[in-house]
Design an enzyme around this catalytic site. Structure first.
Site, short mmCIF file in Angstrom:
data_model
loop_
_atom_site.label_atom_id
_atom_site.label_comp_id
_atom_site.label_asym_id
_atom_site.label_seq_id
_atom_site.Cartn_x
_atom_site.Cartn_y
_atom_site.Cartn_z
N ALA A 233 31.36 27.61 45.12
CA ALA A 233 32.59 26.82 45.14
C ALA A 233 33.53 27.26 46.27
O ALA A 233 33.26 28.22 47.00
CB ALA A 233 33.29 26.93 43.80
N HIS A 234 34.64 26.57 46.37
CA HIS A 234 35.58 26.81 47.48
C HIS A 234 36.16 28.22 47.45
O HIS A 234 36.47 28.75 46.41
CB HIS A 234 36.70 25.77 47.54
#
Lengths: 342, 342, 342
Positions: free
Chosen positions: B240-241
């Site tokens: 994820a980010h």
């Protein structure tokens, strides 16, 4: 097109109960019934919907006994689920796209023979030495690497990627985004980092295999990763290098099978199950969703849990764990009583 | 091409035991041995196959002691696994496709320089301001967004998608369907629905990173999501980010790493493991398959479970839970005895 | 471009504390602060970073009370998270690519109308009878099957695949590799193998749906699989045939929803959660990561575990299981004591 209950009953070898002249032109789930639609009742969990469904016709099993009045016309058949499947199949063949020919631009390497009845969509890529069977459908943006063989009647939906040298059987269906033959995950530790183990094997899909969207099947380190006849894999599944999945085994979405594991025939695997590497799972095994399998499993087992145990033991474990607070209380009570005896 | 045991031993600095003139032309797993093939024995679990393997040659460790007669010719080496890796590497370099040049049609934005030894496959898309290193291989149907930088010798297999602005190091391998730089998953609640948090950061892959098919690495909200040097990610993984994965960390298939989590160097992560967001995992951590990590993990830990605990505690927990039915029985027994005392 | 603290405060209706003339040109996470950057503090877990951050400006809530001196200029606002979201939105609109027009070669079927402000990237495929809304962005290598409808302002990132007949609402964002409308996973047992149940339904995405990279949503057997208004799905999620996901429900990465399951509105679902098929989950349900849901869930529940139970019960179960070794010891102790009484 419209069909009457009598016409459909004739088609599926069924018996009409109620108005045989009522006509339908579409399908609907029994719980989302609508006038002019035919529904079916196969799962007993849905039986209560039959009394109020708005559908005009419902396919039911011969053994179905109505406990209340049913407004819809019934058609009784031996097996409603497979009957509806054949009906859907007819409709599907009439309504689904059935493209033929080569759209431009497509990239077809010199020397590849494209039989007349094959479809090659725009932006599809066919590498050197590829063999295409009869009636193969290659949708747009598919990649077929050098030397790949594809059997008769196989469908590759948009964006499927097949690496060089892999063999796809006849009657297979690969959904969008499937990747066949990417490198297996093999690295040898070397001075604190890793050296890649080249993956020079292939993937073999035997006949009548269906693979769901974005599922990945890795090529073998050497030899092959083999998906046997009739296997059905749902979406987003991972099958690692050198695995073998036995005939007619069915796996639900997001299952992961680690390297060199052999799964037997006719297994049913729930969603998100994980198989450790280098294990053997027998035939006719049923595995509950999200289970983790650290070791070999005998044929005929019905297992569940993390780590997986017999399904009935899993059910017992769940209850045992749920009641632990009470067990702690009982033990504390015993300790108190015994203490008071002193 | 065929090679004799003596030739191979010379190549890999090994010692021949048995017929040095026997020739091989392919590789086979020891359990799937065949005449004319070379196999290897590295995993002790497979030792029993050596006595019956049909392979003509088997690479074994110097310390291997045969307990029964072995038909195959043995070549003894210090490390059979890395020896076979180098042999496979030679074969792989001779046999795998090594395309060069630009196939048509490809879409290459004006001003992008394509060095002579680069491959750009048909239907690949190269955006504005993209920088391509030497010997880069861009397979068909790859998308390289505006401003992306790709280092020397990196391979992007068919259908890889890299969003604008991301940076890919040298010597990286991205398998088919990998998505780098899609928006991180960020939404701010607003009047019962959600407003999207724009994701203006990028993804940086450092050198020698390998990423498996259909894995996704999201761009940062701001700053970058960073995959450090030598990291190996298997298929269908989610990063994820704003995450950071440390040097030479290896993750098996279907792992999920939630936003802003930092994983240290040299970790080994089993399949289907989930990391909570905003946690820190130290270096040299080993994590068992399907574990769930809700909080920080110290360097050197060996953990497993949902939620994860020390691996030895997990093993204990599993046994404890398995035996609960018996414990309930023992407590009931105690209660009965104590009751009878009254 | 540079902006001063005073300018930004005016833009976001905030109050400056500290040097109002300090200028910033970029964003940074508070823990990765840098001079010339603006950061924000929304998650209390990150509060300690504010005292040392190198960022020039930090957005904080009106209620923030500094416990130590802060070097950065503060801008106080009602809701720092949504304020930073609007700032990012402005920047994003200035910096992200905003392509328009049709790149060549693209495949657009005869009769399809492409409004002036639409983007169709190279190697995109638009089937027969497709309807495109205003300002739609179709990136390279996207596949839009026959008869698909796409609403205004929707973005399809590179490599999205939409099967025939599906309907995509307005304001939707589908990230790279998303597959909409692949066949649901339905097979009827027949003489030891399986017959495919044709999947003649569709997928409907309502307005303002965002779907993460490589996520798959299958078409219905009949009727539709429906993703309601405002739903946000992260990467690598599976939504099976005939499911319905309620308004504004948010799902983290790698969730799997089995067939015919209905999930209510405003739910929050953690990563890697699995839903069984044919269940109903109410509104406003919060589900912890990696949970497994075997049955219906009431509205407002907060659940976790495998199988999922109330979150507070799960926490209790975890502690109970952790302490089992001690419980076994206590029971053994009791048995000994009772034995000694004889």
């Amino acid at each position: 097109m419209e069909f009457s209950a009598i016409q459909i009953a004739a088609l599926v070898n069924g018996t009409v109960e109620g108005d045989g002249d009522v006509k339908v032109s579409t399908f609907a789930k029994i719980e989302e019934g609508q006038p002019g639609a035919i529904s079916f009742l196969a799962n007993p969990k849905y039986t209560h919907f039959i009394y109020d469904t708005a559908s005009s016709i419902v396919l039911v099993g011969n053994e179905f006994v109505a406990e209340h009045p049913v407004k819809a016309t019934l058609i009784r058949v031996a097996d409603p689920y497979s009957t509806v499947a054949s009906l859907l199949d007819m409709v599907s063949k009439m309504s689904a796209p059935n493209p033929v020919g080569v759209e431009q631009p497509a990239y077809i390497s010199d020397g590849v023979v494209v039989p007349d009845d094959v479809y090659v969509g725009a932006f599809a890529y066919i590498g050197k030495g590829v063999t295409l069977g009869k009636n193969v459908k290659i949708y747009p943006q598919v990649y077929v690497g050098d030397g790949v063989e594809i059997g008769d009647n196989t469908i590759l939906y948009p964006g499927v990627k097949i690496y060089h040298g892999c063999k796809i059987g006849a009657g297979c269906t690969l959904h969008a985004g499937v990747v066949i033959g990417a490198d297996g995950f093999g690295f040898a530790p070397a001075n604190g980092s890793y050296n890649k183990i080249p993956q020079i094997g292939i993937v073999i899909l035997e006949d009548n295999v269906e693979i769901g969207a974005n599922t990945t099947v890795d090529r073998a380190t050497m030899g092959c990763t083999r998906i046997r006849k009739g296997v059905k894999l749902d979406n987003l599944i991972q099958v690692a290098h050198n695995c073998e999945i036995g005939e007619n085994t069915v796996m639900a979405s997001q299952v992961g099978v680690a390297g060199s594991t052999k799964v037997g025939a006719n297994c049913m695997v729930g969603g998100q199950v994980g198989f450790a590497g280098h294990i053997h799972v027998g035939d006719n095994v049923m595995i509950g969703a999200q289970s983790g399998l650290p070791r070999d499993v005998e044929s005929g087992s019905r297992i569940m849990g993390y780590p997986a145990v017999e399904a009935k033991d899993f059910a017992r474990q769940v209850v045992n764990v749920k009641n632990l607070t009470e067990l702690y209380r009982r033990v504390a009570e015993l300790e108190k009583k015994l203490d008071n005896q002193k």
